[in-house]
Design a protein around this motif. Structure first.
Motif, PDB file in Angstrom:
ATOM      1  N   ILE A 140       0.865  -1.194   0.000  1.00  0.00           N
ATOM      2  CA  ILE A 140       0.000   0.000   0.000  1.00  0.00           C
ATOM      3  C   ILE A 140       0.894   1.234   0.000  1.00  0.00           C
ATOM      4  CG2 ILE A 140      -0.369  -0.267   2.525  1.00  0.00           C
ATOM      5  CD1 ILE A 140      -3.056   1.268   2.006  1.00  0.00           C
TER       6      ILE A 140
ATOM      7  N   GLY B 142      -2.248   5.760   2.829  1.00  0.00           N
ATOM      8  CA  GLY B 142      -3.664   6.049   3.086  1.00  0.00           C
ATOM      9  C   GLY B 142      -3.918   7.506   3.458  1.00  0.00           C
TER      10      GLY B 142
ATOM     11  N   LYS C 146      -5.832  10.245  12.973  1.00  0.00           N
ATOM     12  CA  LYS C 146      -5.839  10.258  14.453  1.00  0.00           C
ATOM     13  C   LYS C 146      -5.108  11.489  14.992  1.00  0.00           C
ATOM     14  CE  LYS C 146      -6.318   5.348  15.151  1.00  0.00           C
ATOM     15  NZ  LYS C 146      -5.654   4.361  14.315  1.00  0.00           N
TER      16      LYS C 146
HETATM   17  C1  LIG Z   1      -6.111  25.764  13.227  1.00  0.00           C
HETATM   18  C2  LIG Z   1      -6.287  25.579  11.771  1.00  0.00           C
HETATM   19  C3  LIG Z   1      -5.180  24.835  11.133  1.00  0.00           C
HETATM   20  C4  LIG Z   1      -5.550  24.461   9.739  1.00  0.00           C
HETATM   21  C5  LIG Z   1      -4.461  23.868   8.994  1.00  0.00           C
HETATM   22  C6  LIG Z   1      -4.303  22.441   9.327  1.00  0.00           C
HETATM   23  C7  LIG Z   1      -3.154  21.937   8.554  1.00  0.00           C
HETATM   24  C8  LIG Z   1      -3.256  20.502   8.334  1.00  0.00           C
HETATM   25  C9  LIG Z   1      -2.776  20.258   6.970  1.00  0.00           C
HETATM   26  C10 LIG Z   1      -2.978  18.861   6.712  1.00  0.00           C
HETATM   27  C11 LIG Z   1      -3.311  18.700   5.284  1.00  0.00           C
HETATM   28  C12 LIG Z   1      -3.828  17.366   5.211  1.00  0.00           C
HETATM   29  C13 LIG Z   1      -4.371  17.078   3.867  1.00  0.00           C
HETATM   30  C14 LIG Z   1      -4.588  15.637   3.781  1.00  0.00           C
HETATM   31  C15 LIG Z   1      -5.572  15.075   4.476  1.00  0.00           C
HETATM   32  C16 LIG Z   1      -5.726  13.621   4.445  1.00  0.00           C
HETATM   33  O1  LIG Z   1      -4.998  12.870   3.878  1.00  0.00           O
HETATM   34  S1  LIG Z   1      -7.025  13.037   5.311  1.00  0.00           S
HETATM   35  C17 LIG Z   1      -6.940  11.293   5.062  1.00  0.00           C
HETATM   36  C18 LIG Z   1      -7.381  10.924   3.698  1.00  0.00           C
HETATM   37  N1  LIG Z   1      -7.371   9.485   3.554  1.00  0.00           N
HETATM   38  C19 LIG Z   1      -8.446   8.749   3.688  1.00  0.00           C
HETATM   39  O2  LIG Z   1      -9.530   9.225   3.866  1.00  0.00           O
HETATM   40  C20 LIG Z   1      -8.243   7.273   3.563  1.00  0.00           C
HETATM   41  C21 LIG Z   1      -8.828   6.594   4.739  1.00  0.00           C
HETATM   42  N2  LIG Z   1      -8.585   5.169   4.725  1.00  0.00           N
HETATM   43  C22 LIG Z   1      -9.244   4.326   3.921  1.00  0.00           C
HETATM   44  O3  LIG Z   1     -10.051   4.682   3.101  1.00  0.00           O
HETATM   45  C23 LIG Z   1      -8.972   2.871   4.125  1.00  0.00           C
HETATM   46  O4  LIG Z   1      -8.484   2.698   5.417  1.00  0.00           O
HETATM   47  C24 LIG Z   1      -7.969   2.272   3.110  1.00  0.00           C
HETATM   48  C25 LIG Z   1      -6.689   3.049   3.064  1.00  0.00           C
HETATM   49  C26 LIG Z   1      -8.614   2.240   1.704  1.00  0.00           C
HETATM   50  C27 LIG Z   1      -7.657   0.816   3.543  1.00  0.00           C
HETATM   51  O5  LIG Z   1      -8.881   0.107   3.676  1.00  0.00           O
HETATM   52  P1  LIG Z   1      -8.934  -1.298   4.440  1.00  0.00           P
HETATM   53  O6  LIG Z   1      -7.866  -2.155   3.957  1.00  0.00           O
HETATM   54  O7  LIG Z   1     -10.340  -1.772   4.327  1.00  0.00           O
HETATM   55  O8  LIG Z   1      -8.585  -0.988   5.949  1.00  0.00           O
HETATM   56  P2  LIG Z   1      -9.403  -0.178   7.055  1.00  0.00           P
HETATM   57  O9  LIG Z   1     -10.091  -1.134   7.934  1.00  0.00           O
HETATM   58  O10 LIG Z   1     -10.207   0.877   6.436  1.00  0.00           O
HETATM   59  O11 LIG Z   1      -8.221   0.555   7.833  1.00  0.00           O
HETATM   60  C28 LIG Z   1      -7.269  -0.202   8.555  1.00  0.00           C
HETATM   61  C29 LIG Z   1      -6.863   0.576   9.783  1.00  0.00           C
HETATM   62  O12 LIG Z   1      -6.174   1.756   9.368  1.00  0.00           O
HETATM   63  C30 LIG Z   1      -6.763   2.894   9.953  1.00  0.00           C
HETATM   64  N3  LIG Z   1      -6.617   4.003   8.992  1.00  0.00           N
HETATM   65  C31 LIG Z   1      -6.921   3.988   7.696  1.00  0.00           C
HETATM   66  N4  LIG Z   1      -6.615   5.150   7.133  1.00  0.00           N
HETATM   67  C32 LIG Z   1      -6.081   5.916   8.091  1.00  0.00           C
HETATM   68  C33 LIG Z   1      -5.570   7.252   8.107  1.00  0.00           C
HETATM   69  N5  LIG Z   1      -5.509   8.007   7.018  1.00  0.00           N
HETATM   70  N6  LIG Z   1      -5.149   7.718   9.290  1.00  0.00           N
HETATM   71  C34 LIG Z   1      -5.161   6.980  10.414  1.00  0.00           C
HETATM   72  N7  LIG Z   1      -5.633   5.704  10.445  1.00  0.00           N
HETATM   73  C35 LIG Z   1      -6.094   5.191   9.289  1.00  0.00           C
HETATM   74  C36 LIG Z   1      -8.198   2.506  10.172  1.00  0.00           C
HETATM   75  O13 LIG Z   1      -8.784   3.312  11.149  1.00  0.00           O
HETATM   76  C37 LIG Z   1      -8.057   1.059  10.576  1.00  0.00           C
HETATM   77  O14 LIG Z   1      -7.680   1.023  11.913  1.00  0.00           O
HETATM   78  P3  LIG Z   1      -8.723   0.649  13.058  1.00  0.00           P
HETATM   79  O15 LIG Z   1      -9.681   1.804  13.109  1.00  0.00           O
HETATM   80  O16 LIG Z   1      -7.898   0.524  14.277  1.00  0.00           O
HETATM   81  O17 LIG Z   1      -9.394  -0.604  12.616  1.00  0.00           O
END
Ligand SMILES: CCCCCCCCCCCCC/C=C/C(=O)SCCNC(=O)CCNC(=O)[C@H](O)C(C)(C)COP(=O)(O)OP(=O)(O)OC[C@H]1O[C@@H](n2cnc3c(N)ncnc32)[C@H](O)[C@@H]1OP(=O)(O)O
Length: 719
Positions: A56, A59, A64
Motif C-alpha cells: 500500500i 492512506g 488520528k
Molecule cells: C487551526 C487551523 C489549522 C488548519 C491547517 C491544518 C493543517 C493541516 C494540513 C494537513 C493537510 C492534510 C491534507 C490531507 C488530508 C488527508 O490525507 S485526510 C486522510 C485521507 N485518507 C483517507 O480518507 C483514507 C482513509 N482510509 C481508507 O479509506 C482505508 O483505510 C484504506 C486506506 C482504503 C484501507 O482500507 P482497508 O484495507 O479496508 O482498511 P481499514 O479497515 O479501512 O483501515 C485499517 C486501519 O487503518 C486505519 N486508517 C486507515 N486510514 C487511516 C488514516 N488516514 N489515518 C489513520 N488511520 C487510518 C483505520 O482506522 C483502521 O484502523 P482501526 O480503526 O484501528 O481498525
C-alpha cells in the motif's frame, strides 16, 4: 518512519513504513524529509523512488493526529521539497494512494501505478479538503471539471481511470517498485521543469463562471448542509483563477475553517465508528477477535418477495452459490426475472459478467439440504416464520446457520422453535437489500459467537455496515424510530403541518423528512403493526380520552389516513399528494390540511405556532433518549453502533455524526434539560421521560462520547 536504500546503484528507494496503511504520521513525515534530503545530497543517486510497505502506497494524513496538537514537519513544505528536487522522484503506487498520499504522489515528478491500485482525494468525506496542495495541483494536471468531480465527491478511481485522466504516467501488472525503479533510471538527468505540476497553468476552460455556478448549485443540493464540498469547489476555483502561490493561500484559509469545524469532527468520528463496529462484542463476553466465522460456500434464501430478491442478489454478488426458494410457481418465475435483471444491471455498472448461474431457483424447500447458511425472508408473521424454521431444522444438514430477515419479530422466540438455537441469528436487511448499506445482525441470548461472527463477516463481504445488536422489539434502528415518528404525529395534532416538520428535518440534513419517508415506505406498514399491538380503534370517537391508549398518549392520525386508503406514494395519496400512484414528487395537499383542521376541531385541539427548533428537539431528542435506553439495556455495545446504524440506514446526516454523537455535541445537560421541559408539558408521553442513563451521565459530569463505554460500565457496577 521511512526506510532508505540504494538500489540499482543509483536509485534512492524510500519506503514508507507505518502499518496498516502507511498514514503520514509525524514520524513518517520526518522520515520522508530526512530520506529525501539524504537521496538528494548523495552524488551517487541519480533518481528517487517513493513506495509504501506491504503493498500500500499511503492512506493519507494520519487522521488520528487531527484531534491533537500536530507536531513534526508539515506536509506542504515536505511536498514542495520533493517537487523542487533536482533529481527525478517517482511514486510507485500499489494498493491505495489516498488524500495526503495522493498529494505526496502529485508532488513527485512521475507516478507509476499497479493495475489494482486505487487513487483519490477523499478528504471531503472527512469534512476537509485536499489541503496539502491537492486542490491546486490536481486541476492543473487533469483539468477543472475532472478535478472538481474527484475532489467534491472524494471517490476513488482505478489505476486505469487514473491513467486515462492523466493522474499516473504508467500502469503495470507486474512489480510496481521494480517498474518504478526502471522508469526512474530511464528519466535520470531529464529536465524536470515540465514535471512540476505547481508550475503548470490550469488547463483553459471555456465559460469558467458558468461551470462553477452550475457545479456549486449541484454540490449545495447534494451536500444537505455539509460545508466541506462547498469549500472544495471554492478551492478548485482558486486553482483555476489564481497563480499557484495565491491558490495555496486560499486552500490554507478554507482548510482553517474546516479543520476545527464540528462537521469535520463528526465525519472523522463516523470513519472510526464504522471500523469500531466491526470489533463487535456480546454481553456474554464473546468478541470479534475470539470468534471464528464459519466458511460459507452455498447459501439459500426462502421467500422471494422484495426483500428476498435483494438478499439473493447481494449473496450472489459476493460469489456465493444461492438456492432461491419460493413455493408459488408464478411468484418464482417473477422473482427469477427480477433477480436476473438486478444481477445484469449490477454487473454492467461494475464492468463484470453477471452472476446469473450462481442462483438456482426452486419451489421445494428440500433443495436447501446442503447449504451452509439460510436466510429466511418470508412474510413478517411469527407463525409462518416459525413453521419455516421448523422445516429448515428438519431439512438442512447439521450445523447450517439459520438466519431470519425480520425487522421486528423476536429472534429468540424463533430460535427456541429449533433444536439448535445457537445456530440462529437475525439478519435485518433494509430495502432494497442489495443496495442499502446497513445490516443489523441480531443475536439472541442463545446465538453462538460463531453464528454472529459468520453473519457479521458475510455482511462485510456484501459491502455492508454490519452492526451486531441485541434482541428487542425493533432492534436498534426501528426501536428508536418509534418515538421519533410519534412525536411527529403529536406535532401535527398541536398545529404543525407535514411540510413544516419535513422542512425542519431536511434542513437539519435528513435525506427525507419523516412524512415524506412515511409516504415512500407506505403508511400501511405502521398501521399493520399498530393493529397487531391492539392500538387501532374505530375512528368515530372524539376527545382527549380517545387519544390515550394503553395508558399513554396516542395519535390515530396515521390510522385515519390508512382508513381513507391513503397509503403514500403507492396509492398516489398519503401525507402529500402525487400525480399518480407510484409517482415520487410530493406536493402539498389541501385535503390533508383541512383534514387536520377538522381532526383538531373534533378533538378540541387548538392549533398553535410550532417552530423548527421545537420540531428538532421533540423528534430528535425523543429518538436520542431511546438510544440511551438501548445503551443502558446493553442492546447496542456503544454509541458508535447506534450512530453507524442511523447514518448508514436511516438517512441521518453523516456530517452530524449520528444521533448519539449529536447529543454529545449539543451537550448532554442541554438534551436532558429539554427532555425534562417537554416531559412536563406532555406528562402522558413516556418516551419524553429522560432515560436514567442520560441522567447518570449528566450527573457524572457528561463525559465525552469516547468515554461513555467506561462510564456506562462504571455506572452499572455502582447499581
Ligand atoms: C487551526 C487551523 C489549522 C488548519 C491547517 C491544518 C493543517 C493541516 C494540513 C494537513 C493537510 C492534510 C491534507 C490531507 C488530508 C488527508 O490525507 S485526510 C486522510 C485521507 N485518507 C483517507 O480518507 C483514507 C482513509 N482510509 C481508507 O479509506 C482505508 O483505510 C484504506 C486506506 C482504503 C484501507 O482500507 P482497508 O484495507 O479496508 O482498511 P481499514 O479497515 O479501512 O483501515 C485499517 C486501519 O487503518 C486505519 N486508517 C486507515 N486510514 C487511516 C488514516 N488516514 N489515518 C489513520 N488511520 C487510518 C483505520 O482506522 C483502521 O484502523 P482501526 O480503526 O484501528 O481498525
Amino acid at each position: 518512519m521511512a526506510e532508505y536504500n540504494l538500489v540499482s546503484e543509483c536509485v534512492g528507494l524510500i519506503t514508507l513504513r507505518n502499518p496498516p496503511v502507511n498514514a503520514l504520521s509525524a514520524a513518517v513525515r520526518q522520515g520522508i524529509v530526512d530520506t529525501v534530503q539524504r537521496a538528494l545530497s548523495d552524488p551517487n543517486v541519480k533518481s528517487v523512488v517513493i513506495c509504501g510497505q506491504n503493498g500500500i502506497f499511503c492512506g493519507g494524513a494520519d487522521i488520528k493526529e487531527f484531534g491533537s496538537n500536530m507536531t513534526g514537519p508539515p506536509l506542504i513544505p515536505m511536498i514542495h521539497a520533493i517537487e523542487s528536487a533536482n533529481k527525478p522522484v517517482v511514486a510507485a503506487i500499489e494498493g491505495s494512494a489516498l488524500g495526503g498520499g495522493l498529494e505526496l504522489a502529485l508532488g513527485c515528478h512521475y507516478r507509476i501505478a499497479h493495475s489494482k491500485a486505487r487513487l483519490g482525494l477523499p478528504e471531503v468525506t472527512l469534512g476537509l479538503l485536499p489541503a496539502a496542495g491537492g486542490s491546486q495541483r490536481l486541476p492543473r494536471l487533469i483539468g477543472v471539471p475532472a478535478a472538481l468531480n474527484l475532489i467534491t465527491t472524494g471517490r476513488h478511481v482505478t489505476a486505469a481511470e487514473a491513467l486515462q485522466l492523466g493522474i499516473v504516467d504508467q500502469v503495470t501488472d507486474h512489480n510496481t517498485v521494480d517498474a518504478a525503479v526502471k522508469f526512474a533510471l530511464s528519466v535520470a538527468g531529464r529536465s524536470l521543469g515540465p514535471r512540476r505540476i505547481s508550475a503548470h497553468p490550469c488547463p483553459q476552460q471555456p465559460d469558467l463562471d458558468a461551470l462553477f455556478e452550475e457545479v456549486m448549485q449541484k454540490v449545495r443540493q447534494s451536500a444537505r448542509g455539509a460545508i466541506a464540498p462547498i469549500a472544495c469547489v471554492q478551492a478548485v476555483r482558486a486553482a483555476a483563477t489564481l497563480p499557484y502561490a495565491q491558490g495555496m493561500e486560499r486552500e490554507r484559509e478554507l482548510m482553517a475553517t474546516l479543520f476545527t469545524s464540528g462537521q469535520a469532527r463528526a465525519l472523522q468520528y463516523c470513519f472510526f465508528a464504522e471500523r469500531a463496529v466491526g470489533r463487535w462484542r456480546m454481553p456474554s463476553g464473546a468478541r470479534w477477535d475470539t470468534s471464528k466465522p464459519r466458511p460459507l460456500h452455498k447459501a439459500a434464501v426462502i421467500g422471494l418477495g422484495i426483500m428476498g430478491r435483494g438478499i439473493t442478489v447481494a449473496l450472489a454478488q459476493t460469489g456465493l452459490s444461492v438456492i432461491a426458494v419460493e413455493t408459488q410457481e408464478k411468484q418464482l418465475m417473477e422473482a427469477k426475472q427480477a433477480i436476473s435483471g438486478m444481477l445484469e444491471r449490477g454487473a454492467k455498472r461494475r464492468g463484470v459478467a453477471p452472476a446469473l448461474d450462481r442462483v438456482i431457483y426452486s419451489q421445494n424447500i428440500q433443495a436447501v439440504a446442503d447449504v451452509d447458511l439460510v436466510i429466511e425472508a418470508v412474510f413478517e408473521d411469527i407463525a409462518l416464520k416459525t413453521k419455516v424454521f421448523q422445516q429448515l431444522s428438519a431439512v438442512c444438514k447439521p450445523g447450517t446457520l439459520l438466519c431470519t430477515n425480520t425487522s421486528a419479530l423476536d429472534v429468540d422466540q424463533l430460535a427456541s422453535e429449533t433444536p439448535n438455537p445457537e445456530l440462529v441469528v437475525g439478519m435485518h436487511f433494509f430495502a432494497p437489500a442489495h443496495v442499502m448499506k446497513l445490516l443489523e445482525v441480531v443475536y439472541g441470548p442463545r446465538s453462538s459467537p460463531q453464528a454472529v461472527a459468520t453473519a457479521m463477516q458475510l455482511g462485510k463481504k456484501m459491502g455492508k455496515a454490519s452492526v451486531a445488536v441485541g434482541n428487542c422489539r425493533g432492534f436498534v434502528g426501528n426501536r428508536m424510530l418509534k418515538p421519533y415518528i410519534e412525536e411527529a404525529f403529536f406535532l401535527l395534532e398541536e398545529g404543525a403541518t407535514p411540510e413544516l416538520v419535513d422542512q425542519a428535518l431536511e434542513e437539519f440534513g435528513f435525506a427525507m423528512g419523516v412524512f415524506r419517508m412515511s409516504d415512500l415506505s407506505g403508511l400501511d406498514v405502521g398501521w399493520r403493526i399498530r393493529k397487531g399491538d391492539g392500538l387501532v380503534e374505530p375512528s368515530t370517537a372524539s376527545g382527549r380520552s380517545t387519544r390515550i391508549r394503553q395508558g399513554r398518549r396516542y395519535s390515530p392520525l396515521g390510522d385515519l389516513l390508512c382508513e381513507e386508503g391513503r397509503f403514500g406514494q403507492k396509492t398516489g395519496r398519503g401525507w402529500y399528494q402525487y400525480d399518480k400512484p407510484g409517482s415520487r414528487v410530493a406536493r402539498s395537499d389541501p385535503w390533508l390540511h383541512s383534514f387536520l383542521g377538522a381532526y383538531r376541531a373534533q378533538h378540541g385541539l387548538v392549533a398553535r405556532r410550532i417552530d423548527h427548533q421545537e420540531v428538532l428537539e421533540r423528534c430528535l431528542y425523543a429518538l436520542i433518549n431511546e438510544g440511551f435506553h438501548i445503551l443502558d439495556d446493553g442492546i447496542a455495545a456503544g454509541p458508535e453502533d447506534i450512530d453507524v446504524i442511523y447514518v448508514s440506514g436511516y438517512g441521518w446526516p453523516r456530517h452530524r455524526g449520528g444521533p448519539m454523537f449529536y447529543a454529545n455535541m449539543v451537550g448532554l445537560a442541554k438534551v436532558l434539560e429539554r427532555l425534562e421541559h417537554y416531559q412536563q408539558l406532555h406528562p402522558e408521553v413516556p418516551h419524553l421521560q429522560p432515560s436514567s442513563l442520560l441522567r447518570r451521565l449528566v450527573a457524572s459530569g457528561s463525559p465525552p462520547i469516547h468515554k461513555w463505554g467506561e462510564a456506562i460500565k462504571k455506572l452499572h457496577s455502582q447499581l
